[in-house]
Scaffold this motif. Sequence first.
Motif, PDB file in Angstrom:
ATOM      1  N   ALA A   1     -33.597 -47.808   6.389  1.00  0.00           N
ATOM      2  CA  ALA A   1     -34.399 -47.885   7.523  1.00  0.00           C
ATOM      3  C   ALA A   1     -33.593 -47.759   9.015  1.00  0.00           C
ATOM      4  O   ALA A   1     -33.798 -46.926   9.692  1.00  0.00           O
ATOM      5  N   ALA A   2     -32.172 -48.354   8.966  1.00  0.00           N
ATOM      6  CA  ALA A   2     -31.543 -48.280  10.015  1.00  0.00           C
ATOM      7  C   ALA A   2     -31.035 -46.669  10.174  1.00  0.00           C
ATOM      8  O   ALA A   2     -30.891 -46.377  11.398  1.00  0.00           O
TER       9      ALA A   2
ATOM     10  N   ASP B   1     -33.174 -40.220  14.018  1.00  0.00           N
ATOM     11  CA  ASP B   1     -34.042 -40.001  14.952  1.00  0.00           C
ATOM     12  C   ASP B   1     -33.669 -40.158  16.348  1.00  0.00           C
ATOM     13  O   ASP B   1     -34.039 -39.114  17.268  1.00  0.00           O
ATOM     14  N   GLN B   2     -33.020 -40.975  16.723  1.00  0.00           N
ATOM     15  CA  GLN B   2     -32.202 -41.180  18.188  1.00  0.00           C
ATOM     16  C   GLN B   2     -31.532 -39.826  18.369  1.00  0.00           C
ATOM     17  O   GLN B   2     -31.392 -39.259  19.455  1.00  0.00           O
TER      18      GLN B   2
ATOM     19  N   ARG C   1     -33.757 -44.596  11.462  1.00  0.00           N
ATOM     20  CA  ARG C   1     -33.932 -44.633  13.001  1.00  0.00           C
ATOM     21  C   ARG C   1     -33.075 -43.988  13.957  1.00  0.00           C
ATOM     22  O   ARG C   1     -33.197 -43.351  14.876  1.00  0.00           O
ATOM     23  N   LYS C   2     -31.558 -43.948  13.241  1.00  0.00           N
ATOM     24  CA  LYS C   2     -30.436 -43.545  14.181  1.00  0.00           C
ATOM     25  C   LYS C   2     -30.696 -41.974  14.118  1.00  0.00           C
ATOM     26  O   LYS C   2     -30.276 -41.518  15.111  1.00  0.00           O
TER      27      LYS C   2
END
Length: 213
Positions: A133-134, A140-141, A137-138
Amino acid sequence: MPRPTTDPTAEPAAPESADSTRERIVTAATDEFARHGIAGARVDRIAKQARTSKERVYAYFRGKEALYGHIAAKELTELAEATKMDPGDLPGYAGRLFDHFTARPDHHRLITWGRLELADSAVVDTDADPTRAAIARKLDQLRQAQQAGHLDPAWDPVDVLALVNQIATTWAAQTEIGAAAEQAADPSVAARRAAVVAAVERLFPRVKRSQPG
């Protein structure tokens, strides 16, 4: 022989809470897993260090892998909070990762054991895996930073994240060459950190944000 008197105003000792027992188990298991890995960890040692019984450990956690999973999720949440990524300042992110693992080498060992021992385990719930999950997210950033023109779009975000993480954890992952740092022109931890930040800066320069005027 006279009987000991009791103070009628004294409050009875509060019974130990289940939460405190559980916390001691988690603390003891964190140390045990960092030292011995999952396969090498012993529930009896965890119970002894936590001042409880093996049966009590199993009452809270169904087995070693479940206990490790709980601890890994907690540690990864702590890591995410301590090392938030700004895609416009990847050198700063690398520096925070370096700081975290320098202060918490046990954390790096704990995570590494899980990578080695649980990579192909059916016990790992990939949908609830905090690491996946982390990473998502990264990534996507990083994609958003590329779209905004803050990061070179020639790089695949997966490669960016892998390279930055690898550089930042170089010393945590290669403790066997730690002695070599003593022979460096500047043997300090600050010099190793500066080298990590400089390496990431050359690959992925910080975004120069305009100052308000």
